[in-house]
Design an enzyme around this catalytic site. Structure first.
Site, PDB file in Angstrom:
ATOM      1  N   SER A 138     -11.509 -28.369 -16.323  1.00 11.61           N
ATOM      2  CA  SER A 138     -11.055 -26.984 -16.422  1.00 11.61           C
ATOM      3  C   SER A 138      -9.777 -27.043 -17.244  1.00 11.61           C
ATOM      4  O   SER A 138      -9.164 -28.114 -17.351  1.00 11.61           O
ATOM      5  CB  SER A 138     -10.729 -26.452 -15.023  1.00 11.61           C
ATOM      6  OG  SER A 138      -9.978 -25.269 -15.112  1.00 11.61           O
ATOM      7  N   TYR A 151      -7.497 -27.501  -5.823  1.00  8.38           N
ATOM      8  CA  TYR A 151      -8.421 -27.423  -6.968  1.00  8.38           C
ATOM      9  C   TYR A 151      -7.832 -28.104  -8.200  1.00  8.38           C
ATOM     10  O   TYR A 151      -8.482 -28.924  -8.850  1.00  8.38           O
ATOM     11  CB  TYR A 151      -8.720 -25.956  -7.271  1.00  8.38           C
ATOM     12  CG  TYR A 151      -9.674 -25.749  -8.430  1.00  8.38           C
ATOM     13  CD1 TYR A 151     -11.029 -26.052  -8.298  1.00  8.38           C
ATOM     14  CD2 TYR A 151      -9.233 -25.241  -9.654  1.00  8.38           C
ATOM     15  CE1 TYR A 151     -11.914 -25.864  -9.356  1.00  8.38           C
ATOM     16  CE2 TYR A 151     -10.117 -25.047 -10.712  1.00  8.38           C
ATOM     17  CZ  TYR A 151     -11.452 -25.356 -10.560  1.00  8.38           C
ATOM     18  OH  TYR A 151     -12.323 -25.175 -11.603  1.00  8.38           O
TER      19      TYR A 151
HETATM   20  N1  LIG Z   1     -15.768 -20.046 -13.842  1.00  8.44           N
HETATM   21  C1  LIG Z   1     -14.642 -20.506 -14.341  1.00  8.44           C
HETATM   22  O1  LIG Z   1     -13.737 -19.728 -14.708  1.00  8.44           O
HETATM   23  C2  LIG Z   1     -14.430 -21.988 -14.493  1.00  8.44           C
HETATM   24  C3  LIG Z   1     -13.326 -22.403 -15.252  1.00  8.44           C
HETATM   25  C4  LIG Z   1     -13.089 -23.761 -15.415  1.00  8.44           C
HETATM   26  C5  LIG Z   1     -13.950 -24.682 -14.843  1.00  8.44           C
HETATM   27  N2  LIG Z   1     -15.020 -24.257 -14.107  1.00  8.44           N
HETATM   28  C6  LIG Z   1     -15.883 -25.295 -13.519  1.00  8.44           C
HETATM   29  O2  LIG Z   1     -17.218 -25.078 -13.935  1.00  8.44           O
HETATM   30  C7  LIG Z   1     -18.123 -25.604 -12.968  1.00  8.44           C
HETATM   31  C8  LIG Z   1     -19.202 -24.577 -12.673  1.00  8.44           C
HETATM   32  O3  LIG Z   1     -18.613 -23.422 -12.103  1.00  8.44           O
HETATM   33  P1  LIG Z   1     -19.169 -21.958 -12.367  1.00  8.44           P
HETATM   34  O4  LIG Z   1     -18.104 -21.185 -13.020  1.00  8.44           O
HETATM   35  O5  LIG Z   1     -20.509 -21.988 -12.971  1.00  8.44           O
HETATM   36  O6  LIG Z   1     -19.222 -21.424 -10.845  1.00  8.44           O
HETATM   37  P2  LIG Z   1     -20.455 -21.015  -9.902  1.00  8.44           P
HETATM   38  O7  LIG Z   1     -21.248 -19.923 -10.525  1.00  8.44           O
HETATM   39  O8  LIG Z   1     -19.851 -20.770  -8.560  1.00  8.44           O
HETATM   40  O9  LIG Z   1     -21.351 -22.333  -9.858  1.00  8.44           O
HETATM   41  C9  LIG Z   1     -20.966 -23.460  -9.130  1.00  8.44           C
HETATM   42  C10 LIG Z   1     -22.184 -24.284  -8.850  1.00  8.44           C
HETATM   43  O10 LIG Z   1     -21.798 -25.479  -8.154  1.00  8.44           O
HETATM   44  C11 LIG Z   1     -22.654 -25.609  -7.053  1.00  8.44           C
HETATM   45  N3  LIG Z   1     -22.159 -26.445  -5.971  1.00  8.44           N
HETATM   46  C12 LIG Z   1     -21.082 -26.272  -5.176  1.00  8.44           C
HETATM   47  N4  LIG Z   1     -21.009 -27.265  -4.280  1.00  8.44           N
HETATM   48  C13 LIG Z   1     -22.059 -28.092  -4.519  1.00  8.44           C
HETATM   49  C14 LIG Z   1     -22.547 -29.286  -3.944  1.00  8.44           C
HETATM   50  N5  LIG Z   1     -21.950 -29.850  -2.885  1.00  8.44           N
HETATM   51  N6  LIG Z   1     -23.660 -29.869  -4.470  1.00  8.44           N
HETATM   52  C15 LIG Z   1     -24.286 -29.313  -5.521  1.00  8.44           C
HETATM   53  N7  LIG Z   1     -23.899 -28.170  -6.093  1.00  8.44           N
HETATM   54  C16 LIG Z   1     -22.793 -27.566  -5.595  1.00  8.44           C
HETATM   55  C17 LIG Z   1     -22.939 -24.194  -6.597  1.00  8.44           C
HETATM   56  O11 LIG Z   1     -24.056 -24.180  -5.720  1.00  8.44           O
HETATM   57  P3  LIG Z   1     -24.227 -23.091  -4.524  1.00  8.44           P
HETATM   58  O12 LIG Z   1     -24.806 -21.865  -5.168  1.00  8.44           O
HETATM   59  O13 LIG Z   1     -25.163 -23.748  -3.578  1.00  8.44           O
HETATM   60  O14 LIG Z   1     -22.866 -22.858  -3.954  1.00  8.44           O
HETATM   61  C18 LIG Z   1     -23.193 -23.564  -7.954  1.00  8.44           C
HETATM   62  O15 LIG Z   1     -24.496 -23.872  -8.397  1.00  8.44           O
HETATM   63  C19 LIG Z   1     -17.261 -25.990 -11.756  1.00  8.44           C
HETATM   64  O16 LIG Z   1     -17.037 -27.380 -11.774  1.00  8.44           O
HETATM   65  C20 LIG Z   1     -15.948 -25.254 -12.003  1.00  8.44           C
HETATM   66  O17 LIG Z   1     -14.858 -25.904 -11.414  1.00  8.44           O
HETATM   67  C21 LIG Z   1     -15.271 -22.932 -13.916  1.00  8.44           C
END
Ligand SMILES: NC(=O)c1ccc[n+]([C@@H]2O[C@H](COP(=O)([O-])OP(=O)(O)OC[C@H]3O[C@@H](n4cnc5c(N)ncnc54)[C@H](OP(=O)(O)O)[C@@H]3O)[C@@H](O)[C@H]2O)c1
Length: 284
Positions: A138, A151
């Site tokens: 991130s 985080y």
């Molecule tokens: N959105 C942002 O602004 C942002 C910015 C920087 C970095 N990121 C990073 O991008 C990545 C994806 O996030 P996103 O934005 O796509 O959020 P998201 O829509 O909440 O997706 C997160 C995914 O991770 C899964 N997950 C959580 N715990 C897990 C586990 N124990 N085993 C397997 N899967 C698990 C969730 O599954 P469930 O549906 O079962 O919970 C969901 O599929 C993350 O690493 C996050 O830190 C996001």
């Protein structure tokens, strides 16, 4: 032969988008998620688009589930070319309000989970003498923000881990890269788990700062960039002969990088404070 990609956390957001894009671009794609009941929409899309995408169960906090998933893939394809370590979540709050258990829970998913999957995939990539590991960090893997010590430190850890293993894996033809998104529109923000007192207890000493951060953060959510821009960057990286070490994704992430380069540590801290406390944001 088709290249094989595995992505964690595909039930929503960046993982969902990336799995569809890679499959559309010809990768045999394993879209993994901890709860496959959440995979119906992805399955429908895959059938409609006639793309080579299979959903399998993988919980990054569960060794057995990881072994089962990787065994299933290797039995079917005998190779893995791309691993996207995407699964992640956010446990937020002031450090006094966060328990050690909550810190551990944060690291179990964002850091140890990523290491577990990486370790299971590495022998396969090493034998092939080819592979690329894409770690979702991130922009806060390089800069700290308030009320996010669990985080932020989990993502700083991902950065250090990734940089370190790059050296030892290079000779085996395995690349490791970091993706550093800014604010992306996904389920991420609605899934933030707040530590117990921080929001609800009006007597919490951290209530005023929490309030300020929320007020500053809401406008940022309005400009949140679509998941497609992250998926596009991941595709670019995994199809490049010479990918970058890290990719900042989104204008906010790029602006933060620029601000960082031009400033001393203290100047940059003031710049971040202005972003939150004077509500100047990070698209500057
Ligand atoms: N959105 C942002 O602004 C942002 C910015 C920087 C970095 N990121 C990073 O991008 C990545 C994806 O996030 P996103 O934005 O796509 O959020 P998201 O829509 O909440 O997706 C997160 C995914 O991770 C899964 N997950 C959580 N715990 C897990 C586990 N124990 N085993 C397997 N899967 C698990 C969730 O599954 P469930 O549906 O079962 O919970 C969901 O599929 C993350 O690493 C996050 O830190 C996001």
């Amino acid at each position: 032969m088709k290249q094989v990609a595995i992505i964690t956390g595909c039930s929503s957001g960046i993982g969902y988008e990336t799995s569809i894009l890679l499959a559309k671009k010809g990768f045999k794609t394993y879209a993994t998620m901890r709860n496959t009941d959440k995979g119906n929409k992805l399955k429908e899309v895959a059938e409609k688009e006639n793309i080579d995408l299979k959903i399998i169960k993988l919980d990054v906090t569960d060794d057995h589930s990881i072994k089962n998933a990787i065994n299933e893939i290797v039995q079917e394809t005998s190779r893995i070319d791309v691993l996207v370590n995407n699964a992640g979540n956010n446990i937020a709050g002031a450090v006094e309000d966060l328990s050690i258990e909550e810190f551990k829970e944060q690291f179990e998913t964002n850091f140890f989970g990523l290491i577990r999957v990486t370790k299971e995939v590495l022998p396969i990539m090493r034998r092939q003498r080819k592979g690329i590991i894409v770690n979702l960090s991130s922009i806060v893997g390089k800069m700290a923000i308030p009320l996010n010590s669990a985080y932020v430190s989990s993502k700083f850890a991902v950065e250090g881990f990734s940089e370190s293993i790059r050296y030892e894996l290079e000779d085996f033809g395995i690349k490791v890269i970091l993706i550093e998104p800014g604010v992306i529109k996904s389920n991420f923000y609605e899934n933030i788990k707040m530590s117990k007192n921080s929001l609800t207890d009006p007597k919490s000493p951290y209530q005023p700062i929490t309030q300020k951060i929320f007020e500053a953060f809401l406008p940022m959510l309005q400009y949140a960039f679509p998941t497609k821009i992250v998926a596009d960057v991941i595709l670019e990286a995994v199809t490049s002969d010479n990918p970058e070490i890290r990719y900042a994704v989104g204008d906010d992430a790029k602006s933060i990088n620029e601000a960082r380069k031009k400033r001393s540590d203290k100047e940059f801290e003031n710049w971040v404070k202005e972003g939150f406390f004077e509500k100047k944001g990070f698209l500057r």
